[in-house]
Design a protein around this motif. Structure first.
Motif, short mmCIF file in Angstrom:
data_model
loop_
_atom_site.label_atom_id
_atom_site.label_comp_id
_atom_site.label_asym_id
_atom_site.label_seq_id
_atom_site.Cartn_x
_atom_site.Cartn_y
_atom_site.Cartn_z
N SER A 141 67.99 -0.12 50.57
CA SER A 141 69.42 -0.08 50.25
C SER A 141 69.71 -0.58 48.85
CB SER A 141 70.20 -0.91 51.28
OG SER A 141 69.74 -2.25 51.28
N GLY A 142 68.84 -1.46 48.33
CA GLY A 142 69.09 -1.99 46.99
C GLY A 142 68.46 -1.16 45.89
N THR A 143 67.78 -0.07 46.23
CA THR A 143 67.11 0.76 45.23
C THR A 143 68.02 1.89 44.78
OG1 THR A 143 64.99 0.29 46.31
CG2 THR A 143 65.04 2.11 44.74
N SER A 144 68.24 1.97 43.48
CA SER A 144 69.07 3.05 42.95
C SER A 144 68.26 4.33 42.90
CB SER A 144 69.56 2.70 41.54
OG SER A 144 68.47 2.63 40.65
N VAL A 145 68.97 5.45 42.73
CA VAL A 145 68.29 6.74 42.65
C VAL A 145 67.33 6.76 41.47
CG1 VAL A 145 68.63 9.21 42.23
CG2 VAL A 145 70.17 7.99 43.78
N LEU A 146 67.78 6.23 40.31
CA LEU A 146 66.91 6.20 39.14
C LEU A 146 65.69 5.31 39.37
CD1 LEU A 146 69.49 6.01 36.21
CD2 LEU A 146 68.17 7.99 36.96
N ILE A 154 48.11 22.48 30.83
CA ILE A 154 48.58 22.77 32.19
C ILE A 154 48.53 21.51 33.04
CG2 ILE A 154 47.98 24.00 34.33
CD1 ILE A 154 47.13 26.36 32.56
N ALA A 155 47.44 20.76 32.95
CA ALA A 155 47.29 19.53 33.73
C ALA A 155 48.37 18.52 33.39
CB ALA A 155 45.90 18.93 33.50
N ILE A 156 48.71 18.41 32.10
CA ILE A 156 49.75 17.45 31.68
C ILE A 156 51.11 17.87 32.23
CG2 ILE A 156 51.05 16.58 29.70
CD1 ILE A 156 48.42 16.72 28.08
N GLY A 157 51.48 19.14 32.01
CA GLY A 157 52.81 19.60 32.44
C GLY A 157 52.99 19.57 33.94
N LEU A 158 52.02 20.12 34.68
CA LEU A 158 52.13 20.15 36.14
C LEU A 158 51.98 18.75 36.73
CD1 LEU A 158 50.18 23.40 37.12
CD2 LEU A 158 52.59 23.12 36.56
N GLY A 159 51.17 17.90 36.07
CA GLY A 159 51.03 16.52 36.53
C GLY A 159 52.34 15.75 36.45
N ILE A 160 53.10 15.97 35.37
CA ILE A 160 54.42 15.34 35.25
C ILE A 160 55.32 15.80 36.39
CG2 ILE A 160 56.52 15.25 33.85
CD1 ILE A 160 54.71 15.45 31.36
N GLY A 161 55.32 17.11 36.63
CA GLY A 161 56.14 17.64 37.72
C GLY A 161 55.75 17.08 39.07
N ALA A 162 54.44 16.91 39.30
CA ALA A 162 53.96 16.38 40.58
C ALA A 162 54.46 14.96 40.82
CB ALA A 162 52.43 16.40 40.61
N MET A 163 54.59 14.17 39.75
CA MET A 163 55.11 12.81 39.89
C MET A 163 56.56 12.83 40.38
SD MET A 163 53.03 10.30 39.45
CE MET A 163 54.29 9.04 39.30
N TYR A 164 57.36 13.75 39.86
CA TYR A 164 58.76 13.84 40.29
C TYR A 164 58.86 14.29 41.75
CZ TYR A 164 60.61 13.02 35.63
OH TYR A 164 60.95 12.43 34.44
N VAL A 165 57.97 15.20 42.14
CA VAL A 165 57.97 15.64 43.54
C VAL A 165 57.66 14.48 44.47
CG1 VAL A 165 56.82 17.14 45.22
CG2 VAL A 165 57.37 18.02 42.95
N ARG A 166 56.66 13.63 44.10
CA ARG A 166 56.34 12.46 44.91
C ARG A 166 57.51 11.48 44.96
NH1 ARG A 166 52.47 15.06 46.17
NH2 ARG A 166 50.45 14.32 46.87
N TYR A 168 63.85 5.11 41.94
CA TYR A 168 62.78 5.85 42.59
C TYR A 168 61.96 6.66 41.58
CZ TYR A 168 64.74 4.83 47.18
OH TYR A 168 65.18 4.19 48.31
N PHE A 169 62.56 6.98 40.45
CA PHE A 169 61.89 7.83 39.47
C PHE A 169 61.33 7.03 38.29
CE2 PHE A 169 64.76 10.57 41.78
CZ PHE A 169 64.00 11.71 41.99
N ARG A 170 61.23 5.71 38.45
CA ARG A 170 60.76 4.86 37.35
C ARG A 170 59.37 5.29 36.88
NH1 ARG A 170 61.00 0.64 39.88
NH2 ARG A 170 58.81 0.28 40.42
N TRP A 171 58.42 5.42 37.84
CA TRP A 171 57.07 5.80 37.46
C TRP A 171 57.00 7.23 36.96
CZ3 TRP A 171 53.26 2.78 36.26
CH2 TRP A 171 53.23 1.49 36.79
N ALA A 172 57.86 8.10 37.50
CA ALA A 172 57.89 9.48 37.02
C ALA A 172 58.34 9.52 35.56
CB ALA A 172 58.82 10.32 37.88
#
Length: 361
Positions: A11-16, A274-286, A18-22
């Motif tokens: 409850s104390g975690t903001s939406v942003l 490709i690994a860099i770009g898709l890897g960034i996207g994978a972090m957001y999905v997680r 969750y995306f800190r590591w992303a």
């Protein structure tokens, strides 16, 4: 672990939050992209071009995998906290390095019958030849991924315990016929046979064999996952959703990655970009996955996962169709996003007219 418990715990975690590591991975990845662009091109223009491609690939991965995040969350909410943590740590390593680096290399190793190191060298010094081999492998990959994802989508709708329906007439009929043993398998087999007959003579056998392996992989993962979780539960009394669920999610993530990895070669032939770009996207999905679980989003928006599974079925048909015609990745991404957007809009309308229904779901 219940949705309410996880929601309260976060409850104390903001939406942003969750995306800190992303965000951190995005900065690191784009900096690596700038460095790689300078190393390969030696100009400011080349450096910015690689930077832009990395950013576009990240957006492509997010758009193609948003439904993956919802489906992951649907499974993850029933997993124990320990396995949730493992999925978000071990899983991201498997997703980024396994599917975005090892998987494309493995395809070249098998197709060209060369060693892993030779494949890596080819990716670095002969990117055109590497991309050509990946393109030639698109047919079996599309057939395998399409069959697996079709089974994932149909298994959600052919469920006699499913009592929340978005497309009420269609989904109620599917749930009513869920007691017919093997109906999902029969439908997938019929679809495979139809698309096999539409293939060029030299491609029909390749398509059929790969699609059957996709179907068998789903069934094997289901059986092995059930055995692993039941044995784990018997030994430790743990709740459902352990190693078996983890295995299922990793194979599911791999199937979603097929389209993005192959499609990425339309933008660049460089494996490392490709690994860099898709890897960034994978972090957001997680990050989206864990946010959906802890915020209880799937409970609050009752039709959201329905939209995700319709998007999965649409993606499976598109992957089959890609064996016959070229379908731009933007169509795949926008199609899934539209279905999820419509399901979200329907959920909001339903919550306004029946607020208690969201709590029941």
């Amino acid at each position: 672990m219940s949705n309410n418990a996880t929601s309260q715990g976060a409850s104390g975690t903001s939406v942003l939050g969750y995306f800190r590591w992303a965000f951190i991975v995005t900065v690191i990845g784009l900096m690596l992209g700038l460095w790689l662009g300078w190393r390969t091109e030696g100009t400011i223009g080349g450096m910015l071009s690689v930077f832009f491609i990395c950013a576009v690939l990240a957006v492509l991965e997010i758009s193609l995998s948003f439904d993956n995040a919802i489906v992951n969350a649907n499974k993850l909410k029933d997993m124990t906290p320990k396995w949730q943590h493992r999925f978000l740590t071990w899983g991201i390593i498997i997703a980024v390095f396994g599917m975005r680096i090892v998987f494309p290399l493995l395809i070249v190793v098998i197709a060209a019958k060369i060693g892993p190191w030779d494949a890596l060298v080819m990716a670095a010094v002969q990117p055109e030849r590497y991309a050509e081999i990946m393109h030639d492998a698109h047919l079996p990959i599309a057939a395998f991924g399409g069959a697996f994802l079709m089974m994932v989508g149909l298994s959600f709708f052919f469920d006699h315990e499913k009592d929340v329906h978005w497309m009420r007439w269609l989904e109620s009929h599917l749930a009513r016929h869920a007691s017919i043993r093997g109906i999902e398998v029969a439908l997938v087999l019929i679809t495979i046979i139809i698309f096999s007959r539409l293939q060029q003579p030299g491609n029909a056998e390749v398509f059929f064999r790969a699609a059957i392996w996709g179907l068998l992989t789903f069934l094997i993962v289901e059986v092995v996952g059930g055995l692993l979780d039941s044995s784990q539960q018997a030994m430790s009394g743990a709740a459902k959703g352990g190693l078996g669920a983890f295995l299922y999610l990793e194979v599911l993530d791999a199937s979603f990655s097929f389209d993005g990895v192959i499609g990425a070669f339309a933008l660049t032939q460089n494996l490392f970009i490709i690994a860099i770009g898709l890897g960034i996207g994978a972090m957001y999905v997680r990050s989206m996955t864990i946010m959906l679980v802890e915020k209880g989003t799937l409970t609050n928006y009752r039709y959201l996962e329905h939209g995700a599974f319709y998007a999965i079925l649409a993606l499976s048909v598109i992957m089959f169709a890609q064996s016959l015609v070229k379908i731009p990745e933007v169509v795949t991404g926008l199609g899934g996003a539209c279905l999820i957007g419509l399901s979200l809009w329907s959920s909001i309308r339903a919550n306004r007219s029946d607020p208690a229904g969201a709590e029941v779901h």
